[in-house]
Scaffold this motif. Structure first.
Motif, PDB file in Angstrom:
ATOM      1  N   LEU A  39       0.558  -1.271   0.133  1.00  0.00           N
ATOM      2  CA  LEU A  39       0.136   0.003   0.052  1.00  0.00           C
ATOM      3  C   LEU A  39       0.937   1.514   0.034  1.00  0.00           C
ATOM      4  N   ALA A  40       2.045   1.240   0.571  1.00  0.00           N
ATOM      5  CA  ALA A  40       2.882   2.526   0.657  1.00  0.00           C
ATOM      6  C   ALA A  40       3.393   2.530  -0.680  1.00  0.00           C
ATOM      7  N   GLN A  41       3.850   1.461  -1.276  1.00  0.00           N
ATOM      8  CA  GLN A  41       4.432   1.578  -2.848  1.00  0.00           C
ATOM      9  C   GLN A  41       3.131   1.982  -3.665  1.00  0.00           C
ATOM     10  N   LEU A  42       2.073   1.831  -3.508  1.00  0.00           N
ATOM     11  CA  LEU A  42       0.822   2.434  -4.428  1.00  0.00           C
ATOM     12  C   LEU A  42       0.910   3.661  -4.033  1.00  0.00           C
ATOM     13  N   LEU A  43       0.784   4.117  -2.746  1.00  0.00           N
ATOM     14  CA  LEU A  43       0.564   5.798  -2.327  1.00  0.00           C
ATOM     15  C   LEU A  43       1.801   6.356  -2.922  1.00  0.00           C
ATOM     16  N   SER A  44       2.979   5.738  -3.075  1.00  0.00           N
ATOM     17  CA  SER A  44       4.104   6.878  -3.244  1.00  0.00           C
ATOM     18  C   SER A  44       4.078   6.689  -5.069  1.00  0.00           C
ATOM     19  N   GLU A  45       3.434   5.656  -5.818  1.00  0.00           N
ATOM     20  CA  GLU A  45       3.673   5.542  -6.992  1.00  0.00           C
ATOM     21  C   GLU A  45       2.336   6.664  -7.612  1.00  0.00           C
ATOM     22  N   HIS A  46       1.138   6.643  -6.893  1.00  0.00           N
ATOM     23  CA  HIS A  46      -0.010   7.520  -7.415  1.00  0.00           C
ATOM     24  C   HIS A  46       0.074   8.702  -6.440  1.00  0.00           C
ATOM     25  N   GLY A  47       1.032   8.995  -5.627  1.00  0.00           N
ATOM     26  CA  GLY A  47       0.935  10.355  -4.993  1.00  0.00           C
ATOM     27  C   GLY A  47      -0.443  10.700  -4.240  1.00  0.00           C
ATOM     28  N   ALA A  48      -1.059   9.809  -4.038  1.00  0.00           N
ATOM     29  CA  ALA A  48      -2.426   9.868  -3.587  1.00  0.00           C
ATOM     30  C   ALA A  48      -2.873   8.470  -2.931  1.00  0.00           C
ATOM     31  N   LEU A  49      -3.910   8.471  -2.402  1.00  0.00           N
ATOM     32  CA  LEU A  49      -4.699   7.190  -2.028  1.00  0.00           C
ATOM     33  C   LEU A  49      -5.101   6.155  -3.305  1.00  0.00           C
ATOM     34  N   ALA A  50      -4.475   5.244  -3.279  1.00  0.00           N
ATOM     35  CA  ALA A  50      -4.962   4.411  -4.490  1.00  0.00           C
ATOM     36  C   ALA A  50      -5.792   3.223  -4.255  1.00  0.00           C
ATOM     37  N   TRP A  51      -6.633   3.499  -2.930  1.00  0.00           N
ATOM     38  CA  TRP A  51      -7.637   2.803  -2.625  1.00  0.00           C
ATOM     39  C   TRP A  51      -8.833   3.493  -2.013  1.00  0.00           C
ATOM     40  N   GLY A  52      -9.924   2.869  -1.688  1.00  0.00           N
ATOM     41  CA  GLY A  52     -11.076   3.372  -1.355  1.00  0.00           C
ATOM     42  C   GLY A  52     -12.019   2.308  -0.792  1.00  0.00           C
ATOM     43  N   VAL A  53     -13.265   2.732  -0.342  1.00  0.00           N
ATOM     44  CA  VAL A  53     -14.305   1.822   0.093  1.00  0.00           C
ATOM     45  C   VAL A  53     -15.636   2.446  -0.970  1.00  0.00           C
ATOM     46  N   CYS A  54     -16.071   1.269  -1.379  1.00  0.00           N
ATOM     47  CA  CYS A  54     -17.085   1.360  -2.457  1.00  0.00           C
ATOM     48  C   CYS A  54     -18.252   2.167  -1.825  1.00  0.00           C
ATOM     49  N   ALA A  55     -18.556   2.967  -2.920  1.00  0.00           N
ATOM     50  CA  ALA A  55     -19.665   4.118  -2.406  1.00  0.00           C
ATOM     51  C   ALA A  55     -21.018   3.588  -2.726  1.00  0.00           C
ATOM     52  N   ALA A  56     -21.231   2.222  -3.105  1.00  0.00           N
ATOM     53  CA  ALA A  56     -22.634   1.786  -3.341  1.00  0.00           C
ATOM     54  C   ALA A  56     -23.121   1.628  -2.100  1.00  0.00           C
ATOM     55  N   PRO A  57     -24.639   2.024  -1.949  1.00  0.00           N
ATOM     56  CA  PRO A  57     -25.073   1.640  -0.707  1.00  0.00           C
ATOM     57  C   PRO A  57     -25.119   0.357  -0.185  1.00  0.00           C
ATOM     58  N   GLY A  58     -24.654   0.143   0.877  1.00  0.00           N
ATOM     59  CA  GLY A  58     -24.924  -1.298   1.424  1.00  0.00           C
ATOM     60  C   GLY A  58     -23.541  -2.210   1.054  1.00  0.00           C
ATOM     61  N   CYS A  59     -22.559  -1.721   0.178  1.00  0.00           N
ATOM     62  CA  CYS A  59     -21.504  -2.534   0.095  1.00  0.00           C
ATOM     63  C   CYS A  59     -20.579  -2.300   0.963  1.00  0.00           C
ATOM     64  N   GLY A  60     -19.561  -1.301   1.100  1.00  0.00           N
ATOM     65  CA  GLY A  60     -18.505  -1.260   1.820  1.00  0.00           C
ATOM     66  C   GLY A  60     -17.326  -1.906   1.705  1.00  0.00           C
ATOM     67  N   ARG A  61     -17.089  -2.641   0.435  1.00  0.00           N
ATOM     68  CA  ARG A  61     -15.998  -3.336   0.385  1.00  0.00           C
ATOM     69  C   ARG A  61     -15.023  -2.305   0.026  1.00  0.00           C
ATOM     70  N   CYS A  62     -13.643  -2.639   0.203  1.00  0.00           N
ATOM     71  CA  CYS A  62     -12.429  -1.882  -0.162  1.00  0.00           C
ATOM     72  C   CYS A  62     -11.981  -2.434  -1.401  1.00  0.00           C
ATOM     73  N   HIS A  63     -11.414  -1.423  -2.037  1.00  0.00           N
ATOM     74  CA  HIS A  63     -10.772  -1.561  -3.620  1.00  0.00           C
ATOM     75  C   HIS A  63      -9.817  -0.825  -3.871  1.00  0.00           C
ATOM     76  N   LEU A  64      -8.988  -1.189  -4.764  1.00  0.00           N
ATOM     77  CA  LEU A  64      -7.680  -0.546  -5.144  1.00  0.00           C
ATOM     78  C   LEU A  64      -8.201   0.042  -6.512  1.00  0.00           C
ATOM     79  N   THR A  65      -7.374   1.305  -6.921  1.00  0.00           N
ATOM     80  CA  THR A  65      -7.569   1.856  -8.108  1.00  0.00           C
ATOM     81  C   THR A  65      -6.577   1.334  -9.258  1.00  0.00           C
ATOM     82  N   HIS A  66      -6.791   1.294 -10.224  1.00  0.00           N
ATOM     83  CA  HIS A  66      -6.024   0.494 -11.123  1.00  0.00           C
ATOM     84  C   HIS A  66      -4.938   1.281 -12.153  1.00  0.00           C
ATOM     85  N   GLY A  67      -4.986   2.618 -12.002  1.00  0.00           N
ATOM     86  CA  GLY A  67      -4.111   3.549 -12.638  1.00  0.00           C
ATOM     87  C   GLY A  67      -4.499   5.003 -12.442  1.00  0.00           C
ATOM     88  N   PRO A  68      -3.774   5.567 -13.305  1.00  0.00           N
ATOM     89  CA  PRO A  68      -4.111   7.215 -13.033  1.00  0.00           C
ATOM     90  C   PRO A  68      -5.326   7.580 -13.712  1.00  0.00           C
TER      91      PRO A  68
END
Length: 189
Positions: free
Chosen positions: A125-154
């Protein structure tokens, strides 16, 4: 294309999601996830991944979940640094159990499953943060989901864990707008 830390980050996200979905994820479920991410079945059998190891792995997943659900990049970076320091994470090359040489960032060959998972997940995760310069992950915004996910690129950060959740959220928003437009006194569109 995702960077080299992406596979370890994907493993971390999948284990975190399994534990968040079922805090009592069984030893067998955790072992199956690790096998799906390249561990040899013999390396995660009951003799190698005990119930105590599974409990510690669930706790480690909870700690990584705190990072994956963090929305502030500075707090996420601080949390990752704390996990890496706690794990004594130092890069080293390892070749064990028939695997080719690969990078480990845990204390050594005697590191527990939880230490290995925490160190490798935090490092990825630290490597991804440094590559992206930002959070490269998040929590699904769909109501009732809440699964974590990764960003696949710029580009724009992902808001949903899957196309299915994104489609459900779009359809629900469309239906809400249509219902609001049909209410008496609603403005004409």
């Amino acid at each position: 294309m995702p960077g080299s830390g992406f596979a370890a980050a994907r493993r971390a996200v999948d284990v975190v999601n399994a534990v968040r979905a079922g805090p009592g994820a069984s030893r067998g479920q955790l072992a199956a996830l690790l096998v799906a991410h390249g561990e040899r079945p013999a390396d995660v059998g009951p003799a190698a991944l005990t119930e105590a190891d599974a409990e510690a792995l669930r706790a480690a997943a909870g700690r990584l979940a705190e990072v994956l659900t963090e929305t502030d990049v500075d707090r996420a970076a601080e949390a990752l640094n704390a996990l890496l320091a706690e794990c004594g994470a130092r890069p080293r090359l390892s070749r064990h159990g028939g695997h080719a040489w690969h990078l480990h960032v845990d204390r050594g060959e005697d590191a527990s499953w939880a230490e290995w998972f925490t160190a490798s997940g935090a490092h990825a995760l630290a490597q991804l943060l440094s590559e992206h310069g930002a959070l490269a992950w998040g929590v699904c915004a769909a109501p009732g989901c809440g699964r974590c996910h990764l960003t696949h690129g710029p580009g724009s950060p992902r808001r949903h864990c899957s196309p299915a959740c994104a489609n459900r959220a779009r359809v629900a928003a469309h239906r809400r707008r249509r219902a609001a437009a049909r209410r008496p006194g609603a403005p004409e569109s």
